[in-house]
Design an enzyme around this catalytic site. Structure first.
Site, short mmCIF file in Angstrom:
data_model
loop_
_atom_site.label_atom_id
_atom_site.label_comp_id
_atom_site.label_asym_id
_atom_site.label_seq_id
_atom_site.Cartn_x
_atom_site.Cartn_y
_atom_site.Cartn_z
N CYS A 8 0.45 -0.98 0.33
CA CYS A 8 0.33 0.45 0.10
C CYS A 8 0.82 1.11 -0.09
O CYS A 8 2.35 1.46 -0.28
CB CYS A 8 -1.23 -0.08 1.01
N CYS A 81 -4.09 -0.47 -3.18
CA CYS A 81 -3.85 1.31 -3.91
C CYS A 81 -3.62 1.38 -5.14
O CYS A 81 -2.34 0.39 -5.22
CB CYS A 81 -3.95 2.07 -2.86
N CYS A 88 4.98 -0.15 -7.19
CA CYS A 88 5.48 -0.82 -6.78
C CYS A 88 6.67 -1.05 -7.62
O CYS A 88 6.57 -0.96 -9.16
CB CYS A 88 4.75 -1.71 -7.02
#
Length: 140
Positions: A8, A81, A88
């Site tokens: 997240c 999210c 990422c």
């Protein structure tokens, strides 16, 4: 042993809740759950409270940065999210990636009770998602 990363933005609410539920639903399966953020904001006290309401204690969880886990070969990476999904980092692995953009309960406006109500609503969404994830990817 399968390794699962829940990612997240701040590793504060949604990823912490998902971490707690994945641990719960995995029970005796050979898997280890990690949660992290692209930033670290500390574990949100309201997330701890609403998880305790459902019998899951995440009070000992820590808020970790995703860079702490670059040496782990993940089998599954779940972003919870859109911000984390876009930011990422690349993990050199064959990890299967999953994404679901859950609302951020920490951004809820209103009274204290309205805030907790939003945390509970999002908690239930994440709970259902995690239960389904375990059933579909790690067996009954």
């Amino acid at each position: 042993m399968r390794n699962i990363l829940v990612l997240c933005t701040g590793n504060s609410c949604r990823s912490q809740i998902a971490h707690g539920y994945l641990d719960f639903f995995l029970k005796d399966k050979e898997a280890k759950v990690y949660s992290a953020g692209v930033e670290t904001h500390g574990v949100n006290p309201k997330a701890i409270v609403v998880m305790m309401e459902d019998g899951i204690d995440i009070s000992n969880h820590t808020s970790n940065n995703v860079n702490e886990y670059t040496g782990i070969d993940f089998d599954y990476i779940i972003t919870v999210c859109d911000n984390a999904n876009e930011r990422c980092p690349y993990f050199p692995s064959t990890a299967k990636r999953f994404h679901y953009n859950f609302p951020d309960p920490a951004k809820a406006l209103g009274t204290e009770e309205e805030n907790f109500s939003e945390f509970r609503r999002v908690r239930e969404m994440i709970k259902k998602y995690c239960e389904q994830f375990v059933k579909e990817n790690l067996g009954n």
